[in-house]
Design a protein around this motif. Structure first.
Motif, short mmCIF file in Angstrom:
data_model
loop_
_atom_site.label_atom_id
_atom_site.label_comp_id
_atom_site.label_asym_id
_atom_site.label_seq_id
_atom_site.Cartn_x
_atom_site.Cartn_y
_atom_site.Cartn_z
N PHE A 57 16.14 80.94 -94.60
CA PHE A 57 16.48 82.29 -95.04
C PHE A 57 15.21 83.08 -95.31
O PHE A 57 14.21 82.52 -95.77
N ARG A 100 24.81 82.85 -96.31
CA ARG A 100 24.25 83.44 -97.54
C ARG A 100 25.24 83.35 -98.70
O ARG A 100 24.85 83.10 -99.84
N ARG A 104 23.52 80.96 -101.23
CA ARG A 104 22.95 81.90 -102.19
C ARG A 104 21.42 81.87 -102.29
O ARG A 104 20.86 81.54 -103.33
N PRO A 105 20.74 82.23 -101.21
CA PRO A 105 19.27 82.24 -101.26
C PRO A 105 18.74 83.46 -102.00
O PRO A 105 19.42 84.48 -102.11
N ARG A 106 17.52 83.33 -102.47
CA ARG A 106 16.80 84.46 -103.07
C ARG A 106 15.47 84.56 -102.33
O ARG A 106 14.59 83.74 -102.52
N MET A 109 13.95 80.87 -98.36
CA MET A 109 14.46 79.57 -98.81
C MET A 109 14.73 78.70 -97.59
O MET A 109 15.23 79.17 -96.58
N VAL A 111 16.83 75.27 -96.59
CA VAL A 111 17.89 74.40 -97.06
C VAL A 111 18.17 73.35 -95.99
O VAL A 111 18.38 73.69 -94.82
N ARG A 122 16.57 71.93 -101.20
CA ARG A 122 16.31 73.38 -101.25
C ARG A 122 14.84 73.55 -101.59
O ARG A 122 14.36 72.97 -102.56
N PRO A 124 11.66 76.64 -101.92
CA PRO A 124 11.32 78.07 -101.91
C PRO A 124 10.05 78.38 -101.12
O PRO A 124 9.56 79.50 -101.18
#
Length: 152
Positions: A57, A100, A104-106, A109, A111, A122, A124
């Protein structure tokens, strides 16, 4: 005496050169093209027990972390394909894709999803293929796959 081509034949052959070059580049990297898929329309359920999705993401395809991660993954595509990995990319947060909503990525990311559909990892920040394959190689289903290949 040196054989020569007619001007018409030379023109015809030269006109095909632009078509041949892209085919040669594509043929040189078949692994990378089979590895990466757009994640905006992907359904994780369709990979259940078949593939191990690695979902990348980012908020934009220009994100330097996204570019670095994709370069790393495509450079060693054969190691990932050997482990039944498919890479799904999603760089449009406004689209609110199914991936998404579920993961729920910020921002950026990475995964890793197992063949059983569970989230295994996960991160970052970008990971190397070596780090990913080492994690995958510890999964019980991967150990079973390796054992089955040895028996054949």
């Amino acid at each position: 005496m040196k054989p020569s081509l007619s001007p018409a034949l030379t023109f015809v052959l030269a006109s095909f050169l632009p078509l041949i070059q892209p085919l040669a580049v594509f043929a040189a990297e078949p692994e990378a093209s089979a590895l990466v898929q757009a994640g905006e329309t992907a359904d994780l359920g369709s990979f259940l027990w078949l593939k191990r999705p690695v979902v990348v993401f980012a908020d934009s395809p220009q994100d330097p972390r996204f570019k670095e991660q994709m370069d790393r993954l495509t450079a060693e595509a054969d190691a990932l394909l050997d482990r039944d990995v498919v890479v799904l990319t999603d760089t449009d947060p406004a689209a609110r894709s199914q991936l998404r909503q579920k993961l729920r990525p910020r921002g950026f990311m990475l995964v890793l999803v197992g063949k059983d559909g569970g989230v295994k990892l996960r991160k970052p920040h970008p990971w190397t293929v070596r780090e990913l394959t080492r994690s995958i190689d510890k999964f019980p289903d991967r150990l079973r796959e390796v054992e089955e290949r040895r028996e054949k």
